[in-house]
Design an enzyme around this catalytic site. Structure first.
Site, PDB file in Angstrom:
ATOM      1  N   CYS A 105      -8.168 -40.382  -6.664  1.00 29.77           N
ATOM      2  CA  CYS A 105      -7.929 -40.357  -5.217  1.00 29.77           C
ATOM      3  C   CYS A 105      -9.227 -40.264  -4.413  1.00 29.77           C
ATOM      4  CB  CYS A 105      -6.998 -39.196  -4.863  1.00 29.77           C
ATOM      5  SG  CYS A 105      -7.438 -37.623  -5.631  1.00 29.77           S
TER       6      CYS A 105
ATOM      7  N   HIS B 187      -7.936 -35.402   1.572  1.00 28.37           N
ATOM      8  CA  HIS B 187      -9.287 -35.189   1.044  1.00 28.37           C
ATOM      9  C   HIS B 187     -10.333 -35.577   2.091  1.00 28.37           C
ATOM     10  CE1 HIS B 187      -7.590 -34.262  -2.705  1.00 28.37           C
ATOM     11  NE2 HIS B 187      -7.956 -35.296  -3.432  1.00 28.37           N
TER      12      HIS B 187
END
Length: 343
Positions: free
Chosen positions: A130, A242
C-alpha cells in the site's frame, strides 16, 4: 457478457473493500462469489446496496470456470491457493506480498506500468504494498520529466494496514487511556494510542524492516531498477490513510512549474498545494477517495536537482482494493481477460 469473479478473503477489511469497490465501479460481473477460510464459511457479506453473499469455503472452492479471483487472505493462504486458481484458468490478482518479487509475476500499478500485465505468464498478478502504490503514482510523472536518481521517504502508516485487529487495538487503547485502563498490546510491539512506532513488520539483517525493504525493491521493480530508495516506515495512531514525506533527487535540473503541471495532469494524482494554513491534504481527508494526494511540493535545496512533497492516500482503497480492481479493468481493456463462457 460479464465476468465470474471470486473475492478471496472476503470477510477481511481489504476483501470487504474490494466488494464495495467492484459494486461502486459497476464492474462487469455476471456472477460473484465471496470466499474465505473454513471458520468464516456461512457468514454473510454485502455486495452493493442490495445483495448479500454467503461466504464459501476456500479449501473446497472450485475455481474452474471462474474468470478473475481477487485474493487478500494472507500470504501463506495465497501461496497455497493462488496457483491452484491459476491452474484452473482463473486470473489471480493477489494483494499479499507472497508473489511480488517473483520475476515471472508482474507487480502492477495501472497508472504506472500497465504494460507489465502482458507478461502475466503464470496467470498471477501481484498488487504492490500500500505504501509503495501511493508513492509510485506520484513519482511516475516526475520520473518521466526529470529521471529519478534517489528517493528518501518517511511513512506515517495507519493501523488499518494491520487489519481490523489493528484498528480495534487503537480504539481500545485510546478509550482505555481516559479511564486509566492499562493498554493491552497484541497487534503492535508497543502501545499505538498516542504514540508512533518506528517498526512495521520484522527486522532484517541490515537493520531495515521488511516494510522498508518492500518499498525499496517494489519501487525499483515497478518504476525503474536504477532508482535508489531508502525508507523509514512508522506506524501512527491513525485509523485509515497512509502519509509519506518524500524527498527525491533527479538526474536533470528540476523546474517546479513543470513538476506542478505534470502532477496536475497525471492519472491517479490530485495536487492540492496551497502555501497557506490548511493548504494541504491530511490522511483523515483522503478516506474513501481514489487518488494519491500531493501537497507541500517544493524544491529541496540540500541536494542537486531535488524536490520534496507530502503524499496521502486511503491505504484500504487505492493501497489495496481499488488498485486490484483497476488491474482487472486494465486487463479487460487490453483484451487480456475474456469471459470463460464466451471463450
Amino acid at each position: 457478457m460479464g465476468y465470474r469473479v471470486a473475492v478471496v478473503g472476503a470477510t477481511g477489511a481489504v476483501g470487504r473493500e474490494i466488494l464495495k469497490t467492484l459494486a461502486e465501479r459497476a464492474f462487469p460481473i455476471d456472477e460473484i462469489a465471496a470466499v474465505a477460510s473454513a471458520r468464516s464459511t456461512g457468514q454473510e457479506v454485502s455486495f452493493g446496496d442490495r445483495k448479500v453473499l454467503k461466504v464459501q469455503n476456500l479449501d473446497t472452492f472450485d475455481f474452474t470456470g471462474w474468470d478473475i479471483a481477487l485474493f487478500s487472505p494472507g500470504g501463506a493462504v495465497s501461496a497455497k491457493h493462488a496457483p491452484r486458481a491459476a491452474a484452473a484458468g482463473c486470473i489471480v490478482i493477489d494483494n499479499t506480498s507472497h508473489f511480488r518479487m517473483e520475476p515471472d509475476v508482474p507487480l502492477v500499478v495501472p497508472e504506472v506500468n500497465p504494460n507489465a500485465l502482458k507478461k502475466a505468464r503464470r496467470g498471477i498478478i501481484a498488487n504492490p504494498n500500500c505504501s509503495t502504490i501511493q508513492m509510485v503514482v506520484a513519482l511516475k510523472p516526475l520520473h518521466d520529466l526529470f529521471t529519478i536518481r534517489r528517493v528518501v521517504v518517511a511513512t506515517y502508516q495507519a493501523v488499518a494496514g494491520a487489519g481490523k485487529e489493528g484498528m480495534d487495538e487503537l480504539f481500545a487503547q485510546a478509550k482505555g487511556f481516559f479511564v486509566n485502563d492499562p493498554p493491552k498490546i497484541e497487534q503492535f510491539t508497543k502501545q499505538i494510542a498516542f504514540n508512533c512506532i518506528p517498526q512495521i513488520d520484522r527486522f532484517m539483517d541490515d537493520g531495515a524492516t521488511k516494510e522498508e525493504w518492500k518499498m525499496t525493491v517494489e519501487t525499483r521493480k515497478i518504476l525503474d531498477p536504477d532508482i535508489a530508495v531508502i525508507a523509514t516506515c512508522v506506524r501512527v495512531p491513525v485509523f485509515i490513510g497512509h502519509s509519506e514525506a518524500v524527498h527525491v533527487e533527479f538526474e536533470e535540473p528540476v523546474d517546479l512549474a513543470r513538476a506542478r503541471a505534470a502532477l496536475r495532469e497525471a492519472d491517479g494524482v490530485i495536487l492540492h498545494d496551497e502555501r497557506e494554513d490548511g493548504g494541504y491534504v491530511t490522511p483523515l481527508e483522503c478516506v474513501g477517495e481514489d487518488a494519491s494526494y500531493v501537497s507541500r511540493l517544493r524544491v529541496d535545496p540540500t541536494v542537486p536537482n531535488g524536490l520534496a512533497f507530502w503524499c496521502v492516500s486511503d491505504n484500504l482503497r487505492k493501497g489495496a482494493a481499488l488498485n486490484a480492481v483497476q488491474i482487472a479493468e486494465t486487463m479487460i481493456a487490453l483484451d487480456l481477460i475474456r469471459p470463460a463462457a464466451k471463450v
